[in-house]
Design an enzyme around this catalytic site. Structure first.
Site, PDB file in Angstrom:
ATOM      1  N   ARG A   1       0.837  -1.243  -0.009  1.00 52.93           N
ATOM      2  CA  ARG A   1       0.039  -0.033  -0.088  1.00 52.93           C
ATOM      3  C   ARG A   1       0.913   1.146  -0.051  1.00 52.93           C
ATOM      4  O   ARG A   1       1.805   1.436   0.829  1.00 52.93           O
ATOM      5  CB  ARG A   1      -0.770   0.074   1.333  1.00 52.93           C
ATOM      6  CG  ARG A   1      -1.820  -1.124   1.278  1.00 52.93           C
ATOM      7  CD  ARG A   1      -2.635  -1.411   2.552  1.00 52.93           C
ATOM      8  NE  ARG A   1      -3.540  -2.296   2.359  1.00 52.93           N
ATOM      9  CZ  ARG A   1      -3.460  -3.824   2.721  1.00 52.93           C
ATOM     10  NH1 ARG A   1      -2.308  -4.010   2.919  1.00 52.93           N
ATOM     11  NH2 ARG A   1      -4.599  -4.542   2.425  1.00 52.93           N
TER      12      ARG A   1
ATOM     13  N   HIS B   1      -1.013  -2.360  -4.437  1.00 54.48           N
ATOM     14  CA  HIS B   1      -0.360  -3.408  -5.474  1.00 54.48           C
ATOM     15  C   HIS B   1      -0.512  -2.497  -6.692  1.00 54.48           C
ATOM     16  O   HIS B   1      -0.476  -3.327  -7.935  1.00 54.48           O
ATOM     17  CB  HIS B   1      -1.071  -4.594  -5.360  1.00 54.48           C
ATOM     18  CG  HIS B   1      -1.004  -5.500  -4.293  1.00 54.48           C
ATOM     19  ND1 HIS B   1      -0.136  -5.407  -3.454  1.00 54.48           N
ATOM     20  CD2 HIS B   1      -1.857  -6.356  -3.627  1.00 54.48           C
ATOM     21  CE1 HIS B   1       0.020  -6.416  -2.646  1.00 54.48           C
ATOM     22  NE2 HIS B   1      -1.030  -7.069  -2.584  1.00 54.48           N
TER      23      HIS B   1
ATOM     24  N   HIS C   1       2.831 -12.772  -5.050  1.00 58.30           N
ATOM     25  CA  HIS C   1       1.541 -12.964  -4.385  1.00 58.30           C
ATOM     26  C   HIS C   1       0.744 -14.197  -4.343  1.00 58.30           C
ATOM     27  O   HIS C   1      -0.453 -14.402  -4.046  1.00 58.30           O
ATOM     28  CB  HIS C   1       0.394 -11.564  -4.742  1.00 58.30           C
ATOM     29  CG  HIS C   1      -0.326 -11.283  -3.578  1.00 58.30           C
ATOM     30  ND1 HIS C   1      -1.069 -12.353  -2.978  1.00 58.30           N
ATOM     31  CD2 HIS C   1      -0.515 -10.042  -3.034  1.00 58.30           C
ATOM     32  CE1 HIS C   1      -1.824 -11.461  -1.944  1.00 58.30           C
ATOM     33  NE2 HIS C   1      -1.490 -10.083  -1.905  1.00 58.30           N
TER      34      HIS C   1
ATOM     35  N   GLU D   1       5.221 -12.557   1.144  1.00 54.49           N
ATOM     36  CA  GLU D   1       5.601 -11.481  -0.166  1.00 54.49           C
ATOM     37  C   GLU D   1       6.866 -10.504   0.410  1.00 54.49           C
ATOM     38  O   GLU D   1       6.693  -9.916   1.297  1.00 54.49           O
ATOM     39  CB  GLU D   1       4.294 -10.640  -0.114  1.00 54.49           C
ATOM     40  CG  GLU D   1       3.071 -11.377  -0.539  1.00 54.49           C
ATOM     41  CD  GLU D   1       1.878 -10.333  -0.318  1.00 54.49           C
ATOM     42  OE1 GLU D   1       1.830  -9.357  -0.940  1.00 54.49           O
ATOM     43  OE2 GLU D   1       1.100 -10.588   0.713  1.00 54.49           O
TER      44      GLU D   1
END
Length: 351
Positions: free
Chosen positions: A80, A105, A178, A316
């Site tokens: 973010r 993203h 992801h 991630e």
């Protein structure tokens, strides 16, 4: 050995291929030229049976929507950015708002929704490189960014992902993958019985349910966020703890131990008590987002399976969320002409 087949067709009529990277033992990874997405990862369990350990879809239609980002390469920036804006070289950069008032993203329709080119196939190394040019101003990001993602699947059942790129203007570069893992096999149910270790003394607490970090590092010791010693994902996930309530469970960035630029190390390990499949996460990046799949609801996935919350987990690798707006965090800034290069591996074995 690399083989390919047609996976589906885009609304434009373009055919989309999927490539299988198979090693001598028969274990394999499958990657899609649409989004450079990891669609399958089949590794042996403790009895030698091949098990697909990543969530995904059987056809291209699922990936055209893919609101959960299954298997996706995320770019230019993972995670973010607060307010979908930041200042770079004295100029304000404005991005699309696609989650609350923030940018998540790099979307909407970021790298995971683009058709990539196959730049290189190496049968000997069992590797495949995808390439695309992200144009200046794509989703608001400055600079023409020439970027590649290489997947290599080794004889040791290690999936190595290498990201590389260069921009003709100073920009942000913070790519990640992801994939949602279920080491008992995709569609097998909850991952709460999986054991997890994250080599991180600190995490970045968030302000509220919008998941923007406060800008501080907080010790995990003495909190439900502590995975420095192996424990199950489910042990503390329902704890009466504000950070977990904000995210509906784990959805937090961990600042991993022993980071040194360019140096790879194991930052996390997970395993399933059902299959005996274990996985190490190896990277040269400073941080990792641990997400327990809290917001996956009734998602129609592979093999007729319907995925629900906490049936897959993500690790991630990245710099901290909103790092472009926090001086104390690791910088995601890529200078004009500088080469961006980083790699992350997921290595599989049995216990």
């Amino acid at each position: 050995m690399i083989t390919e087949r047609v996976f589906g067709e885009l609304p434009t009529g373009e055919k989309v291929r999927v490539f299988r990277l198979e090693n001598a033992s028969g274990a394999y990874a499958e990657v899609l030229e649409f989004g450079a997405i990891l669609v399958k990862l089949c590794v042996p369990d403790k009895d030698g049976n091949l098990t697909d350990v990543v969530l995904g879809y059987d056809d291209i239609r699922g990936y055209l929507t893919n609101g959960c980002f299954f298997g996706a390469v995320i770019g230019r920036n993972g995670n973010r950015i607060e307010g979908a804006r930041f200042v770079l070289d004295g100029e304000e950069v404005i991005l699309s708002q696609n989650e609350n008032e923030n940018n998540l993203h790099s979307g909407p329709d970021a790298f995971e929704k683009k058709l990539w080119e196959v730049e290189n196939m190496d049968d000997k190394k069992n590797s495949l490189t995808f390439f695309r040019i992200s144009p200046d101003g794509e989703n608001g990001f400055p600079g023409e960014f020439r970027v590649s993602v290489k997947y290599e699947f080794t004889e040791e059942n290690e999936l190595k992902i290498t990201y590389q790129g260069v921009s003709d203007k100073t920009t942000v570069a913070n790519l990640t993958n992801h994939s949602y893992f279920n080491l008992s096999g995709e569609g097998s149910g909850k991952i709460l019985d999986h054991s997890l270790t994250i080599h991180a003394k600190y995490f970045t607490p968030v302000r509220d349910s919008k998941a923007i970090p406060t800008g501080e590092y907080a010790l995990v010791e003495g909190t439900p966020m502590d995975f420095t010693k192996k424990k199950t994902i489910g042990q503390d996930i329902e704890a009466d703890y504000e950070q977990l309530k904000f995210g509906g469970g784990y959805d937090h960035n961990y600042v991993t131990d022993n980071y040194a630029q360019g140096s790879r190390r194991v930052i996390a390990s997970a395993s399933s008590p059902v299959t005996g499949i274990a996985m190490d996460v190896i990277t040269d990046l400073p941080c990792v987002q641990f997400y327990a799949g809290n917001f996956v609801i009734q998602e129609h996935g592979k093999n007729g399976h319907v995925y629900d919350r906490r049936e897959g987990f993500c690790l991630e690798t990245q710099v901290e969320p909103n790092a472009v707006n926090e001086e104390a965090f690791h910088s995601p800034i890529l200078e004009k002409g500088e080469v961006y290069r980083t790699d992350t591996s997921y290595k599989f074995y049995t216990l």
